[in-house]
Design an enzyme around this catalytic site. Structure first.
Site, PDB file in Angstrom:
ATOM      1  N   GLY A 110      24.902 -58.327  -7.547  1.00 44.67           N
ATOM      2  CA  GLY A 110      24.266 -58.529  -8.879  1.00 44.67           C
ATOM      3  C   GLY A 110      22.911 -59.549  -8.728  1.00 44.67           C
ATOM      4  O   GLY A 110      21.959 -59.152  -9.294  1.00 44.67           O
ATOM      5  N   CYS A 111      23.113 -60.467  -8.083  1.00 47.31           N
ATOM      6  CA  CYS A 111      22.034 -61.813  -7.863  1.00 47.31           C
ATOM      7  C   CYS A 111      20.889 -61.026  -7.132  1.00 47.31           C
ATOM      8  O   CYS A 111      19.643 -61.333  -7.503  1.00 47.31           O
ATOM      9  CB  CYS A 111      22.546 -62.879  -7.495  1.00 47.31           C
ATOM     10  SG  CYS A 111      23.647 -63.561  -8.270  1.00 47.31           S
TER      11      CYS A 111
END
Length: 150
Positions: A43-44
């Site tokens: 996600g990051c």
């Protein structure tokens, strides 16, 4: 989360090159200040790459992007180099800005309660006032969402 209309808390943290960066250094520019849990996680990485892809558009609109996590300067440097990130990422292992911006929260990880960074993005105006605040943002959608807010 901090309230829209509040003065954004100032901080001084080290960037991915080990240099000190303060929020007040960006007075006169709009700042996209985003907090994320960890370098090199799916996600990051999506979120950071989205900001990287759209960075020229942020610059055209007079905005800078600052990412903050509690990862080390060394971790940030590797993350920046691996994904060719053109913006500043700040290391906050002491949770100075993370706590000042109220993004250090209890989270549920695989059924266990743990403390961690809740993915949050603030838009700070040229005078250092919080214009927009978005909590629990979707990593993949956040960069375009913020571009549309400018």
């Amino acid at each position: 989360m901090l309230e829209v209309g509040m003065k954004a808390p100032d901080f001084t943290l080290l960037n991915q090159n080990g240099e000190e960066v303060s929020l007040k250094d960006y007075r006169g520019k709009k700042v996209i200040l985003y907090f994320y849990p960890k370098d090199n996680t799916p996600g990051c990485t999506k979120q950071a790459c989205g900001f990287a892809e759209n960075y020229p558009h942020f610059q055209e609109k007079g905005a800078v992007v600052l990412g903050v996590s509690k990862d080390s300067v060394k971790s940030h440097k590797k993350f920046e180099e691996k994904y060719n990130l053109p913006f500043t990422i700040l290391s906050d292992p002491q949770l100075e800005a993370i706590q000042a911006y109220d993004v250090w929260k209890e989270k549920n990880m695989y059924g266990k309660k743990v403390m961690g960074v809740v993915r949050t993005t603030y838009l700070i105006n040229e005078e250092g006032i919080i214009e927009k605040a978005f909590g629990k943002v979707k990593a993949a959608d956040n960069p375009l969402q913020m571009l549309n807010e400018l």
